[in-house]
Write a protein that holds these residues in place. Structure first.
Motif, PDB file in Angstrom:
ATOM      1  N   SER A  71      23.750  58.583  48.507  1.00 43.30           N
ATOM      2  CA  SER A  71      23.010  57.799  47.833  1.00 43.30           C
ATOM      3  C   SER A  71      21.398  57.437  47.592  1.00 43.30           C
ATOM      4  CB  SER A  71      23.746  56.138  48.387  1.00 43.30           C
ATOM      5  OG  SER A  71      22.796  55.722  49.423  1.00 43.30           O
ATOM      6  N   SER A  72      20.995  58.409  48.382  1.00 44.85           N
ATOM      7  CA  SER A  72      19.522  58.321  48.296  1.00 44.85           C
ATOM      8  C   SER A  72      18.923  59.174  47.341  1.00 44.85           C
ATOM      9  CB  SER A  72      19.130  58.906  49.845  1.00 44.85           C
ATOM     10  OG  SER A  72      19.372  60.300  49.953  1.00 44.85           O
ATOM     11  N   ILE A  73      17.462  59.102  47.161  1.00 44.54           N
ATOM     12  CA  ILE A  73      16.720  59.741  46.265  1.00 44.54           C
ATOM     13  C   ILE A  73      16.674  61.385  47.019  1.00 44.54           C
ATOM     14  CG2 ILE A  73      14.530  59.223  47.104  1.00 44.54           C
ATOM     15  CD1 ILE A  73      15.417  59.339  43.369  1.00 44.54           C
ATOM     16  N   HIS A  74      16.747  61.323  48.068  1.00 42.24           N
ATOM     17  CA  HIS A  74      16.514  62.687  48.861  1.00 42.24           C
ATOM     18  C   HIS A  74      17.569  63.542  48.403  1.00 42.24           C
ATOM     19  CE1 HIS A  74      13.758  61.911  52.587  1.00 42.24           C
ATOM     20  NE2 HIS A  74      13.086  61.928  51.434  1.00 42.24           N
ATOM     21  N   ALA A  75      18.844  63.222  48.117  1.00 40.35           N
ATOM     22  CA  ALA A  75      19.872  63.653  47.546  1.00 40.35           C
ATOM     23  C   ALA A  75      19.885  64.194  46.034  1.00 40.35           C
ATOM     24  CB  ALA A  75      21.229  63.065  47.962  1.00 40.35           C
ATOM     25  N   ARG A  76      19.012  63.439  45.411  1.00 43.21           N
ATOM     26  CA  ARG A  76      18.723  64.015  43.916  1.00 43.21           C
ATOM     27  C   ARG A  76      17.553  64.442  43.530  1.00 43.21           C
ATOM     28  NH1 ARG A  76      20.947  58.829  44.298  1.00 43.21           N
ATOM     29  NH2 ARG A  76      18.908  57.712  43.389  1.00 43.21           N
ATOM     30  N   ALA A  77      16.695  64.748  44.771  1.00 43.38           N
ATOM     31  CA  ALA A  77      15.370  65.123  44.546  1.00 43.38           C
ATOM     32  C   ALA A  77      15.025  66.362  43.395  1.00 43.38           C
ATOM     33  CB  ALA A  77      14.512  65.507  45.746  1.00 43.38           C
ATOM     34  N   TYR A  78      16.159  67.052  43.434  1.00 40.43           N
ATOM     35  CA  TYR A  78      16.179  68.330  42.408  1.00 40.43           C
ATOM     36  C   TYR A  78      16.684  67.846  41.025  1.00 40.43           C
ATOM     37  CZ  TYR A  78      17.084  72.792  40.007  1.00 40.43           C
ATOM     38  OH  TYR A  78      17.030  73.814  39.253  1.00 40.43           O
ATOM     39  N   GLU A  79      17.787  67.227  40.824  1.00 42.25           N
ATOM     40  CA  GLU A  79      18.341  66.844  39.726  1.00 42.25           C
ATOM     41  C   GLU A  79      17.621  65.721  39.134  1.00 42.25           C
ATOM     42  OE1 GLU A  79      22.744  68.979  39.242  1.00 42.25           O
ATOM     43  OE2 GLU A  79      22.761  67.273  41.148  1.00 42.25           O
ATOM     44  N   ASP A  80      16.986  64.876  39.804  1.00 39.93           N
ATOM     45  CA  ASP A  80      16.367  63.766  39.193  1.00 39.93           C
ATOM     46  C   ASP A  80      15.774  64.110  38.033  1.00 39.93           C
ATOM     47  OD1 ASP A  80      15.045  61.255  39.198  1.00 39.93           O
ATOM     48  OD2 ASP A  80      13.203  62.247  39.421  1.00 39.93           O
ATOM     49  N   PRO A  81      16.166  63.238  36.829  1.00 37.73           N
ATOM     50  CA  PRO A  81      15.590  63.489  35.585  1.00 37.73           C
ATOM     51  C   PRO A  81      14.174  63.514  35.262  1.00 37.73           C
ATOM     52  CG  PRO A  81      17.436  61.616  35.368  1.00 37.73           C
ATOM     53  CD  PRO A  81      16.909  62.178  36.997  1.00 37.73           C
ATOM     54  N   TYR A  82      13.396  62.653  36.016  1.00 37.02           N
ATOM     55  CA  TYR A  82      12.072  62.719  36.086  1.00 37.02           C
ATOM     56  C   TYR A  82      11.353  63.988  36.675  1.00 37.02           C
ATOM     57  CZ  TYR A  82      11.951  57.791  34.568  1.00 37.02           C
ATOM     58  OH  TYR A  82      12.327  56.620  33.872  1.00 37.02           O
ATOM     59  N   PHE A  83      11.876  64.508  37.790  1.00 37.14           N
ATOM     60  CA  PHE A  83      11.391  65.687  38.432  1.00 37.14           C
ATOM     61  C   PHE A  83      11.659  66.738  37.397  1.00 37.14           C
ATOM     62  CE2 PHE A  83      12.420  69.566  40.406  1.00 37.14           C
ATOM     63  CZ  PHE A  83      11.296  69.957  40.682  1.00 37.14           C
ATOM     64  N   GLN A  84      12.871  66.892  36.858  1.00 41.19           N
ATOM     65  CA  GLN A  84      13.352  67.916  35.866  1.00 41.19           C
ATOM     66  C   GLN A  84      12.443  68.089  34.566  1.00 41.19           C
ATOM     67  OE1 GLN A  84      15.382  70.740  35.954  1.00 41.19           O
ATOM     68  NE2 GLN A  84      15.903  70.309  37.931  1.00 41.19           N
ATOM     69  N   PRO A 231      30.204  57.508  71.241  1.00 41.23           N
ATOM     70  CA  PRO A 231      29.633  56.022  71.783  1.00 41.23           C
ATOM     71  C   PRO A 231      28.875  55.525  70.721  1.00 41.23           C
ATOM     72  CG  PRO A 231      28.616  57.860  72.799  1.00 41.23           C
ATOM     73  CD  PRO A 231      29.754  58.608  72.068  1.00 41.23           C
ATOM     74  N   ILE A 232      28.842  54.210  70.678  1.00 40.05           N
ATOM     75  CA  ILE A 232      27.913  53.553  69.638  1.00 40.05           C
ATOM     76  C   ILE A 232      26.247  53.589  70.307  1.00 40.05           C
ATOM     77  CG2 ILE A 232      27.145  51.153  68.934  1.00 40.05           C
ATOM     78  CD1 ILE A 232      29.950  50.411  69.021  1.00 40.05           C
ATOM     79  N   ARG A 233      25.383  54.150  69.578  1.00 42.57           N
ATOM     80  CA  ARG A 233      24.099  54.278  69.775  1.00 42.57           C
ATOM     81  C   ARG A 233      23.143  53.633  68.878  1.00 42.57           C
ATOM     82  NH1 ARG A 233      23.889  60.278  71.792  1.00 42.57           N
ATOM     83  NH2 ARG A 233      22.367  59.433  73.203  1.00 42.57           N
ATOM     84  N   ARG A 234      22.077  53.525  69.138  1.00 47.62           N
ATOM     85  CA  ARG A 234      21.059  53.001  68.012  1.00 47.62           C
ATOM     86  C   ARG A 234      20.511  54.227  67.349  1.00 47.62           C
ATOM     87  NH1 ARG A 234      17.503  47.909  68.588  1.00 47.62           N
ATOM     88  NH2 ARG A 234      19.699  47.094  68.200  1.00 47.62           N
ATOM     89  N   GLY A 235      20.848  54.276  66.311  1.00 44.67           N
ATOM     90  CA  GLY A 235      20.400  55.354  65.333  1.00 44.67           C
ATOM     91  C   GLY A 235      19.545  54.880  64.095  1.00 44.67           C
ATOM     92  N   ARG A 236      19.662  55.784  62.856  1.00 45.63           N
ATOM     93  CA  ARG A 236      18.789  55.102  61.666  1.00 45.63           C
ATOM     94  C   ARG A 236      19.627  55.375  60.731  1.00 45.63           C
ATOM     95  NH1 ARG A 236      13.888  53.252  62.402  1.00 45.63           N
ATOM     96  NH2 ARG A 236      12.750  53.729  64.211  1.00 45.63           N
ATOM     97  N   GLN A 237      19.673  54.647  59.619  1.00 45.70           N
ATOM     98  CA  GLN A 237      20.395  54.834  58.181  1.00 45.70           C
ATOM     99  C   GLN A 237      19.381  55.756  57.481  1.00 45.70           C
ATOM    100  OE1 GLN A 237      20.617  50.374  57.416  1.00 45.70           O
ATOM    101  NE2 GLN A 237      22.633  50.941  56.810  1.00 45.70           N
ATOM    102  N   HIS A 238      20.229  56.555  56.857  1.00 46.73           N
ATOM    103  CA  HIS A 238      19.564  57.820  56.124  1.00 46.73           C
ATOM    104  C   HIS A 238      19.522  57.317  54.594  1.00 46.73           C
ATOM    105  CE1 HIS A 238      19.981  59.858  59.809  1.00 46.73           C
ATOM    106  NE2 HIS A 238      19.713  60.817  59.381  1.00 46.73           N
ATOM    107  N   LEU A 239      18.636  56.437  54.284  1.00 48.84           N
ATOM    108  CA  LEU A 239      18.805  55.576  52.884  1.00 48.84           C
ATOM    109  C   LEU A 239      17.352  56.362  52.208  1.00 48.84           C
ATOM    110  CD1 LEU A 239      19.890  52.187  54.001  1.00 48.84           C
ATOM    111  CD2 LEU A 239      21.135  53.875  52.737  1.00 48.84           C
ATOM    112  N   TRP A 240      16.389  56.096  52.830  1.00 50.74           N
ATOM    113  CA  TRP A 240      15.257  56.495  52.240  1.00 50.74           C
ATOM    114  C   TRP A 240      14.808  55.635  50.904  1.00 50.74           C
ATOM    115  CZ3 TRP A 240      18.547  60.753  53.560  1.00 50.74           C
ATOM    116  CH2 TRP A 240      18.208  61.385  54.749  1.00 50.74           C
ATOM    117  N   ARG A 241      14.925  54.338  50.934  1.00 50.27           N
ATOM    118  CA  ARG A 241      14.803  53.600  49.454  1.00 50.27           C
ATOM    119  C   ARG A 241      13.233  53.464  49.637  1.00 50.27           C
ATOM    120  NH1 ARG A 241      19.591  54.689  49.163  1.00 50.27           N
ATOM    121  NH2 ARG A 241      21.177  53.145  49.371  1.00 50.27           N
TER     122      ARG A 241
END
Length: 430
Positions: A71-84, A231-241
């Motif tokens: 869902s992140s912009i990182h996953a679309r950094a290449y195909e992003d219309p503005y970048f292209q 196990p449950i542990r404290r991590g981070r969401q990979h969102l990069w909003r």
């Protein structure tokens, strides 16, 4: 005759100097090279225990992380219309891929030499490991986590079916440095590089007193299993909003509106003050691409919607792009800084139904740039390129004070609802 000779010689000197300037001094892109992003991340092999470097392979166990990444912009950094579109404008120069699809595995050519640091003179050869489908994954899992067959991460006690190793950089802002600190090149006189968010990061309050790093806001902490059946542990969401996300912009900005007199009568001159505050970003706003800017807008309308007076102010960077890049002016807001915008209107003797509209908008590009990218460089998609982040109406009557007080109450409620440690959320609510 001698005069003509001198003129011809002078002209040749000017032409020669111009040729040398554009071929040996002025970069062909709007940034300079730095050693760590002048080349792709070296070729990475598939770690033991995995079937592929592709994100979907990682998602077999790290499902929630994988879904967030998708869902992140990182996953679309290449195909992003503005970048292209911008990349086409820059003749698809290879160096842009080093951040938008940064692994050597994702790039069609290998750069073996960059003579004199000239991007356009780079020696390229076909990459036998190029995977066109993998290129579309843009900033994929392996770009940050895989080196030399080992998966690196922020935990010191990982137990996994593949080789793992703790890397302390995952707990610092250093992880973002490579691509979010693009520097100036020759004949480029920026105050901060064109995409210099890392360099703008405020180091006293946010970093030292609050202990924030880039990830604090852009990868919020979460308690959950890092992988299936772990196990449950404290991590981070990979969102990069960030700068393409209206809600993230709203979280960074606080707005306060005052009026004098607060209860005007017909014939009074009413002065409005809109205070825009960078309440939640640890860097300047706007940041990133130098085309981004805010507008602060006031207008007076009658009961029929006719605009009787309007004013607009702009906050951003003003840059001369040719023949050298010169940043002429920068009035962006530093972290925790504020700026007042003033607007006055003289009420007529009969002022029934008049109202003031206040609006703050965030723009990724101007209307002119957007049209140019569509017409000349094939910009596709209907992604919005400007967002309203704050908008209110205030009656120019004795009820103005009540409307202003209600606006403050809405703002306070908006900030308390979200309880974010990263922002005072007062914009765009109500």
């Amino acid at each position: 005759m001698k005069r003509w000779k001198f003129m011809v010689i002078g002209l040749l000197v000017v032409l020669g100097a111009t040729y040398l300037y554009y071929t040996e001094i002025k970069p062909v892109v709007i940034f300079g090279l730095r050693s760590d992003y002048a080349h792709a991340i070296p070729f990475q092999k598939v770690p033991d225990g995995l079937t592929s470097l592709k994100a979907e392979s990682c998602g077999q166990c790290h499902r929630e992380v994988y879904d967030e990444w998708k869902s992140s912009i990182h996953a679309r950094a290449y195909e992003d219309p503005y970048f292209q579109a911008y990349w086409k404008k820059d003749k698809n120069v290879w160096v842009c891929l080093n951040c938008h699809s940064p692994l050597e595995n994702q790039q069609p050519t290998l750069i073996t030499d960059i003579p004199r640091g000239r991007v356009e003179k780079a020696v390229q050869e076909p990459n036998p490991h190029y995977d066109a489908e993998y290129q579309k994954e843009s900033v994929t899992c392996a770009a940050c986590h895989v080196r030399d067959g080992i998966i690196y991460g922020p935990f010191e006690d990982s137990a996994a079916p593949h080789p793992t190793q703790f890397d302390p950089n995952f707990r610092t802002a250093q992880l973002c440095y490579r691509c979010h600190n693009v520097v100036s090149g020759p004949a480029q006189f920026y105050r901060v590089g064109p995409c210099g968010t890392y360099a703008e990061y405020e180091g006293k309050f946010f970093m030292q007193e609050r202990g924030f790093i880039c990830q604090s806001c852009h990868m919020p902490e979460i308690d959950r299993p890092v992988a299936t059946n772990s196990p449950i542990r404290r991590g981070r969401q990979h969102l990069w909003r960030g700068g393409h996300d209206p809600d993230m912009i709203k979280r960074a900005v606080a707005v306060e509106v005052k009026a004098d007199p607060p209860s005007p009568k017909p014939g009074d001159r009413v002065a409005f003050t809109l205070t825009l505050i960078n309440a939640g970003a640890g860097h300047k706003i706007p940041t990133g691409d130098p085309d981004r800017f805010f507008t602060v807008e006031f207008s007076v309308e009658d009961t029929l919607g006719h605009v009787l007076k309007e004013e607009t102010s702009t906050m951003g960077r003003w840059i001369m792009w040719q023949p050298a890049i010169v940043e002429l002016y920068d009035n962006r807001l530093l972290p925790l800084a504020s700026r007042e915008y003033l607007f006055a209107y003289q009420l007529p003797d009969k002022a029934e139904g008049l109202k003031v509209k206040t609006r703050v908008q965030y723009h990724i590009v101007t209307d002119t740039q957007h049209e140019m990218l569509q017409r000349r460089y094939g910009l596709t998609g209907n992604d919005p390129y400007r967002f309203v982040i704050y908008e209110r109406e205030f009656p120019l009557t004795e009820h103005l004070k009540a409307a202003l007080d209600a606006n403050v109450q809405i703002s306070v409620a908006g900030s308390s609802r979200h309880g974010s440690s990263c922002a005072v959320d007062t914009a765009g609510r109500g």
